[in-house]
Motif scaffolding. Structure first.
Motif, mmCIF file in Angstrom:
data_model
loop_
_atom_site.group_PDB
_atom_site.id
_atom_site.type_symbol
_atom_site.label_atom_id
_atom_site.label_comp_id
_atom_site.label_asym_id
_atom_site.label_seq_id
_atom_site.Cartn_x
_atom_site.Cartn_y
_atom_site.Cartn_z
ATOM 1 N N SER A 7 0.831 -1.207 0.000
ATOM 2 C CA SER A 7 0.000 0.000 0.000
ATOM 3 C C SER A 7 0.866 1.259 0.000
ATOM 4 C CB SER A 7 -0.934 -0.004 1.204
ATOM 5 O OG SER A 7 -0.189 0.010 2.402
ATOM 6 N N GLN A 8 2.057 1.181 0.579
ATOM 7 C CA GLN A 8 2.953 2.343 0.595
ATOM 8 C C GLN A 8 3.347 2.744 -0.822
ATOM 9 O OE1 GLN A 8 6.561 1.730 2.762
ATOM 10 N NE2 GLN A 8 7.043 3.906 2.842
ATOM 11 N N PHE A 9 3.610 1.786 -1.683
ATOM 12 C CA PHE A 9 3.949 2.076 -3.075
ATOM 13 C C PHE A 9 2.796 2.791 -3.766
ATOM 14 C CE2 PHE A 9 3.481 0.795 -7.530
ATOM 15 C CZ PHE A 9 4.638 1.324 -8.061
ATOM 16 N N TRP A 10 1.579 2.276 -3.609
ATOM 17 C CA TRP A 10 0.426 2.848 -4.290
ATOM 18 C C TRP A 10 0.069 4.221 -3.737
ATOM 19 C CZ3 TRP A 10 -0.590 1.235 -8.844
ATOM 20 C CH2 TRP A 10 -0.273 -0.060 -9.208
ATOM 21 N N LEU A 11 0.244 4.428 -2.428
ATOM 22 C CA LEU A 11 0.006 5.751 -1.855
ATOM 23 C C LEU A 11 1.037 6.756 -2.375
ATOM 24 C CD1 LEU A 11 -0.915 4.893 1.842
ATOM 25 C CD2 LEU A 11 -2.417 5.825 0.074
ATOM 26 N N GLY A 12 2.285 6.344 -2.454
ATOM 27 C CA GLY A 12 3.334 7.213 -2.996
ATOM 28 C C GLY A 12 3.093 7.540 -4.455
ATOM 29 N N LEU A 13 2.704 6.533 -5.224
ATOM 30 C CA LEU A 13 2.400 6.757 -6.642
ATOM 31 C C LEU A 13 1.214 7.699 -6.794
ATOM 32 C CD1 LEU A 13 3.054 6.038 -9.585
ATOM 33 C CD2 LEU A 13 1.417 4.150 -9.377
ATOM 34 N N GLY A 14 0.205 7.513 -5.979
ATOM 35 C CA GLY A 14 -0.956 8.406 -6.015
ATOM 36 C C GLY A 14 -0.586 9.837 -5.675
ATOM 37 N N ALA A 15 0.293 10.018 -4.690
ATOM 38 C CA ALA A 15 0.736 11.363 -4.320
ATOM 39 C C ALA A 15 1.513 12.015 -5.463
ATOM 40 C CB ALA A 15 1.594 11.307 -3.056
ATOM 41 N N ILE A 16 2.353 11.245 -6.107
ATOM 42 C CA ILE A 16 3.123 11.774 -7.244
ATOM 43 C C ILE A 16 2.187 12.169 -8.385
ATOM 44 C CG2 ILE A 16 4.758 11.131 -9.069
ATOM 45 C CD1 ILE A 16 6.207 9.447 -6.932
ATOM 46 N N ILE A 17 1.213 11.333 -8.670
ATOM 47 C CA ILE A 17 0.262 11.642 -9.741
ATOM 48 C C ILE A 17 -0.537 12.885 -9.392
ATOM 49 C CG2 ILE A 17 -1.841 10.815 -10.893
ATOM 50 C CD1 ILE A 17 -0.585 7.986 -10.760
ATOM 51 N N TRP A 18 -0.966 13.019 -8.133
ATOM 52 C CA TRP A 18 -1.747 14.180 -7.704
ATOM 53 C C TRP A 18 -0.938 15.474 -7.849
ATOM 54 C CZ3 TRP A 18 -6.364 15.817 -7.340
ATOM 55 C CH2 TRP A 18 -6.677 16.922 -6.583
ATOM 56 N N VAL A 19 0.301 15.457 -7.391
ATOM 57 C CA VAL A 19 1.159 16.637 -7.509
ATOM 58 C C VAL A 19 1.402 16.957 -8.982
ATOM 59 C CG1 VAL A 19 3.507 17.488 -7.102
ATOM 60 C CG2 VAL A 19 2.245 16.378 -5.264
ATOM 61 N N ASN A 20 1.576 15.934 -9.791
ATOM 62 C CA ASN A 20 1.776 16.128 -11.226
ATOM 63 C C ASN A 20 0.564 16.785 -11.874
ATOM 64 O OD1 ASN A 20 3.608 15.925 -13.257
ATOM 65 N ND2 ASN A 20 3.557 13.702 -13.384
ATOM 66 N N ILE A 21 -0.623 16.377 -11.476
ATOM 67 C CA ILE A 21 -1.846 16.972 -12.024
ATOM 68 C C ILE A 21 -1.938 18.439 -11.625
ATOM 69 C CG2 ILE A 21 -4.371 16.954 -11.810
ATOM 70 C CD1 ILE A 21 -4.166 13.876 -11.714
ATOM 71 N N ILE A 22 -1.634 18.731 -10.374
ATOM 72 C CA ILE A 22 -1.696 20.117 -9.899
ATOM 73 C C ILE A 22 -0.687 20.987 -10.640
ATOM 74 C CG2 ILE A 22 -1.254 21.600 -7.902
ATOM 75 C CD1 ILE A 22 -2.456 19.375 -6.179
ATOM 76 N N LEU A 23 0.521 20.486 -10.802
ATOM 77 C CA LEU A 23 1.559 21.265 -11.465
ATOM 78 C C LEU A 23 1.343 21.361 -12.977
ATOM 79 C CD1 LEU A 23 4.732 20.071 -9.544
ATOM 80 C CD2 LEU A 23 3.476 22.208 -9.280
ATOM 81 N N SER A 24 0.519 20.517 -13.534
ATOM 82 C CA SER A 24 0.251 20.569 -14.975
ATOM 83 C C SER A 24 -0.656 21.725 -15.359
ATOM 84 C CB SER A 24 -0.371 19.261 -15.446
ATOM 85 O OG SER A 24 0.536 18.201 -15.269
ATOM 86 N N GLY A 25 -1.288 22.354 -14.399
ATOM 87 C CA GLY A 25 -2.164 23.478 -14.692
ATOM 88 C C GLY A 25 -1.447 24.607 -15.390
ATOM 89 N N ASP A 26 -0.221 24.894 -14.984
ATOM 90 C CA ASP A 26 0.517 25.976 -15.637
ATOM 91 C C ASP A 26 0.876 25.615 -17.069
ATOM 92 O OD1 ASP A 26 2.407 24.085 -14.961
ATOM 93 O OD2 ASP A 26 3.937 25.535 -14.419
ATOM 94 N N ASN A 27 1.112 24.332 -17.344
ATOM 95 C CA ASN A 27 1.368 23.908 -18.720
ATOM 96 C C ASN A 27 0.155 24.184 -19.597
ATOM 97 O OD1 ASN A 27 3.878 22.992 -18.076
ATOM 98 N ND2 ASN A 27 3.336 20.829 -18.066
ATOM 99 N N ALA A 28 -1.021 23.893 -19.079
ATOM 100 C CA ALA A 28 -2.241 24.108 -19.856
ATOM 101 C C ALA A 28 -2.436 25.586 -20.162
ATOM 102 C CB ALA A 28 -3.443 23.561 -19.085
ATOM 103 N N VAL A 29 -2.136 26.445 -19.199
ATOM 104 C CA VAL A 29 -2.290 27.886 -19.418
ATOM 105 C C VAL A 29 -1.313 28.372 -20.483
ATOM 106 C CG1 VAL A 29 -2.031 30.154 -18.340
ATOM 107 C CG2 VAL A 29 -3.198 28.325 -17.119
#
Length: 113
Positions: A7-29
């Motif tokens: 579960s630690q792997f999947w939680l870490g992967l989920g956190a990375i994906i979430w941060v990536n989605i948040i940081l992708s907002g500036d790319n879209a702009v």
């Protein structure tokens, strides 16, 4: 392979994906601003290829960063550089830089204000 079921792997992967989605907002702009002056049929292509390039670059540069972080001497050099920057920010500079150069054009020659 055993770590893929923890579960630690999947939680870490989920956190990375979430941060990536948040940081992708500036790319879209940035992509939208770059594509807004194009004709309508080219705007969709520009957004598609811009988003695809942003995703590919993010993946490639993440892999490069992970590989570079495996080098212990690089961590030491980075730490020393950060320490040097912190010292430079904390030490007051002399008053010899009072004159700020300005210009009325982006590529114009500098002139004292």
């Amino acid at each position: 392979m055993q770590e893929l079921i923890t579960s630690q792997f999947w939680l870490g992967l989920g956190a990375i994906i979430w941060v990536n989605i948040i940081l992708s907002g500036d790319n879209a702009v940035v992509i939208a601003l770059a594509a807004r002056s194009l004709p309508q049929h080219q705007q969709k292509q520009a957004v598609f290829w811009g988003a695809a390039a942003a995703v590919v670059l993010r993946i490639v540069l993440t892999i490069v960063a992970v590989e570079l972080l495996k080098l212990s001497f690089l961590k030491l050099i980075g730490g020393l550089l950060l320490f040097w920057i912190a010292v430079k920010l904390l030490v007051p500079e002399g008053d010899d830089g009072d004159e700020v150069a300005t210009s009325s054009h982006l590529w114009g020659r500098s002139r004292p204000s």
